[in-house]
Design an enzyme around this catalytic site. Structure first.
Site, PDB file in Angstrom:
ATOM      1  N   GLN A 176      46.641  55.913  40.010  1.00 28.00           N
ATOM      2  CA  GLN A 176      47.152  54.574  39.709  1.00 28.00           C
ATOM      3  C   GLN A 176      48.058  54.039  40.810  1.00 28.00           C
ATOM      4  O   GLN A 176      49.069  53.411  40.548  1.00 28.00           O
ATOM      5  CB  GLN A 176      47.849  54.548  38.341  1.00 28.00           C
ATOM      6  CG  GLN A 176      46.850  54.732  37.198  1.00 28.00           C
ATOM      7  CD  GLN A 176      47.401  54.389  35.824  1.00 28.00           C
ATOM      8  OE1 GLN A 176      48.593  54.517  35.584  1.00 28.00           O
ATOM      9  NE2 GLN A 176      46.531  53.951  34.933  1.00 28.00           N
ATOM     10  N   MET A 229      33.418  21.339  32.474  1.00 27.74           N
ATOM     11  CA  MET A 229      33.692  20.662  33.742  1.00 27.74           C
ATOM     12  C   MET A 229      32.611  20.976  34.766  1.00 27.74           C
ATOM     13  O   MET A 229      32.148  20.093  35.494  1.00 27.74           O
ATOM     14  CB  MET A 229      35.079  21.061  34.266  1.00 27.74           C
ATOM     15  CG  MET A 229      35.527  20.259  35.466  1.00 27.74           C
ATOM     16  SD  MET A 229      35.582  18.481  35.134  1.00 27.74           S
ATOM     17  CE  MET A 229      37.308  18.250  34.718  1.00 27.74           C
TER      18      MET A 229
END
Lengths: 163, 566
Positions: free
Chosen positions: B113, B479
């Site tokens: 990580q 849109m």
């Protein structure tokens, strides 16, 4: 138009990448870039040569100033500044070319710093245009390797920037 | 007193006035969360995704004016924050993002990580810090908040390795902050301000063009006073909406791509453009070469890089917008008679603008059966509380909200303007509701954007954040569909959502209330019931599927080349 810009920055990790990232992220050119600590060890000085019209150069200096780690930015005017760079040049030098290389080096006050039976390595300093001219004359003789530092710049006159 | 780094961070946050944070735990922030467990002065809200946590902090900041704070763990937690950070950066939102990092000894080792979040966020933060020594932590937090909220605000990230959270040192919070490379200009140049007032006194066709900086700089009152004193019309960007009341006769509403006919005509014909804390975005200017072609331009902005970036400027003023507008008010006070004269002199110009207003008002074709999305927005305004906060997502519904809601107060519209981040609306509303538990918070979303962060329904229900969700569902990515209709020969490539989701059931699955309207005559009833119901409510409106946002200036065209609704 070519501009030489000096940038005084905090001497911390990551600062150079902020400066370089600014140029690449905004599509500004970098012709050359040098960086080293100053006599105040908390500061580094970056010299960057860039190109652009007046509006672009204004954006570059403003954007540099906007970086938190940038302390000062100077866009040097050529007539008020002195630029110098160094080049290390390995040039082939065999037979009748050996003397010619030395002659050219001598004219440009370049030093021979390494010699072999087949080559000379020269150290030259000067304004970038002088280095260009030297390379132009050496090119027909056989350039093997060229390393240029990119220019550093300092203002003319008695006044200096601290750092 | 000696404390560990995690505790020091929390003490610093408390001293900065932080009472709410949005964060997600993980391996490299587990020490921080352990301290947070018993630290009662800060309310921690757990979103269901780090991106939503950052948007929530952003919405909190936009609504309250305070610095928003978000926490994420290292690696994927940190990378999930990027869209949120970039959104805040584009809109200049003050935020501090704290990410865990692998222990300093492991940095660069491709540890579990691990992500170079400092490198990754460098271009989308105002600044960022890696804390290498616990002794530097308090100073860095102080600097981070100072940088985030001063000058042109923006997000600042602090990367805090696990070992620094554990290491102990004496805690002392610095009283002052000194950053030699960072000195924002606050006061505008007095000579420039005088010149600006003089230019205003000579204008015949002036327009004030207002950006988000007036909202962020809390300068709405000064702006309104200046505009009214001179009688100058005011148009705002999406980010500027609310800074000037839209019910004021001088208001021209929105300008730009989906701006009003009269705002765009006024820009295209004015002889003086006063840009106030706006940045001449391409969605505002259209084709630069024909933008405000007859105008002298005054540009007031706290960020020098905004000035002359896109357009030529005749008179730049760098400074804090409230400060500069305040000074302009003062200077103009001394010229009372001249101000009265200019107010009269612009009379014909106002009449010309009123003519444009009458000719092409913001309008749409109503329907008594199929729900028109614009109608829903109008009814929301009519039925909501006057100080309601409205968040939007991005797309058609966002523009309809901007066109038809009629914002009258600053910090009542939360919308991703610069980055245009779908998925922003719901978490932003969540953040605003956390900042104002007693105010009405509404989020208007499309069915597309809602699905990008709909997991946050869980956060709303769990934390009793009573956001009222309004979905304008056209089952399209509207849109993009509109662009495909207008510019791509109706080839609706991947814009039809196809799967009809039962949003009412979805809300109920999370423990929220779900309501639906299919016909126009159900709209009021659903809104009223939604507002009257306690807790988070999702209201779905099945709207006209192929409705377009108009007027529209095609990308790259001049502002005068508008496609109009009528």
């Amino acid at each position: 138009m070519r501009h030489t810009i000096a940038v005084l920055v905090e001497n911390e990790f990551g600062v150079l990448s902020r400066v370089v990232g600014l140029f690449s992220g905004r599509g500004f050119n970098i012709d050359s870039l040098t960086v080293a600590p100053t006599n105040d060890e908390s500061l580094s000085r970056i010299t960057v040569v860039t190109r652009g019209d007046e509006q672009i150069i204004e954006q570059i200096t403003k954007q540099l100033n906007k970086l938190i780690d940038v302390i000062k930015v100077i866009d040097f005017e050529p007539e008020n500044a002195i630029e110098r760079e160094m080049a290390l040049i390995k040039v082939s030098a065999e037979d009748d070319h050996r003397a010619e290389v030395l002659r050219v080096a001598d004219i440009f006050r370049a030093k021979v710093i390494d010699v072999t039976p087949k080559s000379y390595t020269l150290e030259a300093t000067g304004a970038p245009s002088k280095v260009d001219a030297l390379l132009e004359l050496l090119r027909p003789l056989g350039l093997k390797e060229v390393v240029r530092t990119g220019p550093v710049v300092i203002g003319r006159g008695a006044k200096g920037w601290r750092g | 007193m000696k404390m560990n780094g995690a505790r020091i961070l929390l003490e610093c946050l408390k001293l900065e006035g932080v009472d709410t944070v949005f964060g997600y735990p993980g391996g490299t922030v587990i020490n921080l969360y352990d301290e947070l467990f018993s630290f009662k002065e800060i309310r921690h809200i757990l979103p269901r995704h780090e991106q939503a946590g950052v948007h929530a902090a952003d919405g909190f900041a936009r609504a309250t004016g305070k610095v928003g704070v978000a926490i994420a763990t290292s690696g994927p937690g940190a990378t999930n924050t990027i869209t949120g950070i970039a959104t805040a950066y584009m809109d200049s939102i003050p935020m501090v993002i704290i990410t865990g990092q692998v222990p300093t000894a492991l940095i660069g080792n491709d540890a579990f990580q691990e992500a170079d979040i400092i490198g990754i966020t460098r271009p989308c933060t105002k600044h960022n810090f890696l804390v290498k020594d616990v002794k530097d932590l308090a100073t860095i937090v102080k600097k981070a908040f100072y940088i985030a909220r001063t000058g042109r605000p923006g997000p600042v990230l602090i990367d805090l390795p696990k070992d620094v959270q554990i290491a102990q040192t004496e805690f002392k919070y610095p009283d002052t902050v000194e950053i030699r490379g960072y000195k924002p200009t606050v006061e505008g140049h007095p000579k420039q301000i005088e010149k600006a007032v003089s230019m205003m006194l000579h204008a015949k066709k002036p327009v004030i063009y207002v950006g988000g900086g007036v909202v962020l700089g809390d300068a709405g009152a000064e702006l309104t006073e200046l505009a009214e004193r001179f009688g100058f019309p005011v148009t705002t960007t999406l980010m500027g909406l609310g800074s000037f009341p839209e019910n004021n006769p001088l208001s021209l509403g929105l300008l730009g791509m989906h701006g009003t006919y009269y705002a765009n005509m006024a820009i295209s014909n004015c002889d003086l453009l006063i840009a106030v804390a706006a940045r001449f975005d391409d969605r505002v200017t259209g084709k630069i070469a024909t933008f405000a072609p007859h105008a002298k331009i005054i540009h007031i902005d706290v960020d020098p890089t905004s000035i002359k970036k896109n357009v030529r400027v005749d008179l730049p003023i760098v400074g804090d917008v409230r400060e500069v507008l305040g000074k302009m008010l003062k200077v103009s006070e001394e010229q009372g008679d001249d101000v009265k004269q200019v107010k009269e002199a612009v009379g014909p110009w106002i009449a010309e603008i009123d003519g444009w207003k009458a000719k092409h008002p913001v309008t749409y074709q109503p329907s008594s059966t199929i729900i028109k999305p614009q109608y829903v927005i109008q009814r929301l305004r009519a039925l909501s509380e006057p100080d309601a906060i409205v968040a939007t997502d991005v797309g058609q519904h966002q523009m309809w909200t901007a066109q038809f809601f009629g914002f009258t107060k600053p910090r009542t519209l939360l919308s991703s303007g610069g980055l245009g981040t779908m998925g922003y609306g719901l978490p932003a509303a969540m953040g605003a509701q956390a900042g104002f538990p007693d105010r009405q918070v509404i989020v208007v979303v499309g069915d597309g954007g809602f699905q990008m962060n709909m997991q946050e329904l869980a956060t709303l229900v769990q934390n009793r954040l009573n956001v009222k969700i309004v979905i304008l569902n056209n089952n399209f990515l509207g849109m993009v569909r509109q662009w495909q209709e207008l510019f791509f020969d109706k080839r609706y490539s991947s814009t039809c959502m196809e799967l009809p989701i039962d949003f009412v059931k979805l809300a109920e699955a999370f423990g929220a209330t779900g309501l639906r309207a299919d016909k126009t005559d159900q709209v009021d009833e659903v809104i009223k019931q939604g507002f009257a119901t306690a807790g988070p409510v999702l209201m779905e409106f099945k709207v006209a599927r192929e409705e377009k946002v108009l007027p529209m200036v095609p990308a790259g065209a001049s502002l005068t080349e508008m496609v109009l609704a009528s």
